[in-house]
Write a protein that holds these residues in place. Sequence first.
Motif, PDB file in Angstrom:
ATOM      1  N   UNK A 112       0.849  -1.191   0.000  1.00 12.23           N
ATOM      2  CA  UNK A 112       0.000   0.000   0.000  1.00 12.23           C
ATOM      3  C   UNK A 112       0.883   1.239   0.000  1.00 12.23           C
ATOM      4  N   UNK A 113       0.319   2.343  -0.474  1.00  7.31           N
ATOM      5  CA  UNK A 113       1.034   3.627  -0.489  1.00  7.31           C
ATOM      6  C   UNK A 113       0.206   4.689   0.233  1.00  7.31           C
ATOM      7  N   UNK A 114       0.777   5.295   1.245  1.00  5.17           N
ATOM      8  CA  UNK A 114       0.177   6.453   1.915  1.00  5.17           C
ATOM      9  C   UNK A 114       1.189   7.599   1.841  1.00  5.17           C
ATOM     10  N   UNK A 115       0.674   8.838   1.799  1.00  6.85           N
ATOM     11  CA  UNK A 115       1.560  10.006   1.687  1.00  6.85           C
ATOM     12  C   UNK A 115       1.218  11.043   2.769  1.00  6.85           C
ATOM     13  N   UNK A 116       2.253  11.569   3.425  1.00  8.51           N
ATOM     14  CA  UNK A 116       2.072  12.761   4.263  1.00  8.51           C
ATOM     15  C   UNK A 116       2.404  13.948   3.361  1.00  8.51           C
ATOM     16  N   UNK A 117       1.380  14.650   2.884  1.00  7.74           N
ATOM     17  CA  UNK A 117       1.597  15.633   1.810  1.00  7.74           C
ATOM     18  C   UNK A 117       1.999  17.016   2.292  1.00  7.74           C
ATOM     19  N   UNK A 118       2.595  17.739   1.352  1.00  4.88           N
ATOM     20  CA  UNK A 118       2.869  19.161   1.573  1.00  4.88           C
ATOM     21  C   UNK A 118       1.571  19.939   1.384  1.00  4.88           C
ATOM     22  N   UNK A 119       1.479  21.124   1.996  1.00  7.36           N
ATOM     23  CA  UNK A 119       0.300  21.961   1.778  1.00  7.36           C
ATOM     24  C   UNK A 119       0.384  22.636   0.421  1.00  7.36           C
ATOM     25  N   UNK A 120      -0.775  23.049  -0.076  1.00  9.68           N
ATOM     26  CA  UNK A 120      -0.839  23.679  -1.392  1.00  9.68           C
ATOM     27  C   UNK A 120      -0.072  24.997  -1.430  1.00  9.68           C
ATOM     28  N   UNK A 121      -0.029  25.689  -0.306  1.00  5.30           N
ATOM     29  CA  UNK A 121       0.656  26.995  -0.275  1.00  5.30           C
ATOM     30  C   UNK A 121       1.865  26.974   0.634  1.00  5.30           C
TER      31      UNK A 121
END
Length: 336
Positions: A112-121
Amino acid sequence: MADLGESRADYRAKTVATLCSKGGVGKSTLAAQIISDASRLGLKVLGIDLDPNGTLSRLTGTVAPVGELSIGDVLVGAARPQQVARVPVDWQPDIAFDRPWIQGGPLLPGGAVHILPAPDRGLEVTTSRSGTDAEQALLEALAVSEIGEHYDLIVVDPPASTSSTLYLALYASEHLVFPLQTESAALSGLTLTVESAIKFSSLSRRRVNGIGVVATMLDRTTEHTLTLAAAQEWMDERFKGQIGVLNPQIPRRTIVSEAGSSMVPVSRLVTGKLKNADIASRYAAVALAVVAAVTPERLEAIFDAIEKEDLPEEIADIIYAALESRAETVNTGQEN
Ligand SMILES: Nc1ncnc2c1ncn2[C@@H]1O[C@H](COP(=O)(O)OP(=O)(O)OP(=O)(O)O)[C@@H](O)[C@H]1O
Ligand SMILES: [Mg+2]
């Protein structure tokens, strides 16, 4: 700071970062591919986007919209990683179950793949914190939340940097892959990064394991050939031949940027029997070298499954080249 006991060390040992002080060398692309390819080997993988530009989040289609939680909230202690993790549908290995492994399907189930993402701004990782606290923020957040228990591999994608984000990545990651864009001036980025990692290890007394250098956008020009040879020579001199340039190297191909703009793994664009299978298998071989370093006990099952795939000889050669890379894996630092 709370005593985080054993778990802190455990999560760090599961974590790999694609590290280079120089920009645009293919760090995020390589990180995204390692994430996808490791998940197709049956691993549960957490990708962490530490770059204010959010490239890993963009590549996986997981950028946190304005007002929603992102890695920035995790790093300042305002949210738990569990609240922030996103699940990019196109990156789950089981959506390609009907495809052969080398065309994007899973080799083994359970990945499985999960991501802790960056914010859009933008992401200001060290907001309101300074010094070692800020640098340890990621490791601390993973340890306190125990989210690391849910993953077999954690992949950190840092920005090009020699400052606190580099240390944020080093505190969190025991294993390092050094992407090398084989153009002039790339070498200084490599040597600066490797020396910084060694310095970090001796100052912090934390183990750092160099998996190797990965040539990320190789073409057949003399400049590339010479840069690659110079990198190999420098690594040989520095590490007595024990860490080097990984085999296989990644060539420059348009399918890579096409995958990037379509927000899918490169392997998902492989069509026909051999068309583009070459580059997909090169990324898979790098992922194999990473898995060999982080969780070697999985290798036997992985190689049993690869044997059953009945791969064309030229693809099998590329995949098995990763085994030699494994022999080159070695410590650059001391044990805690
Ligand atoms: N093998 C490849 N073939 C063709 N293009 C590639 C390849 N690898 C990476 N690229 C392209 O090179 C560019 C830079 O890649 P990437 O964003 O991964 O680098 P980076 O080191 O993470 O950059 P930054 O320093 O901005 O974080 C991207 O446009 C990407 O699509
Ligand atoms: Mg990047």
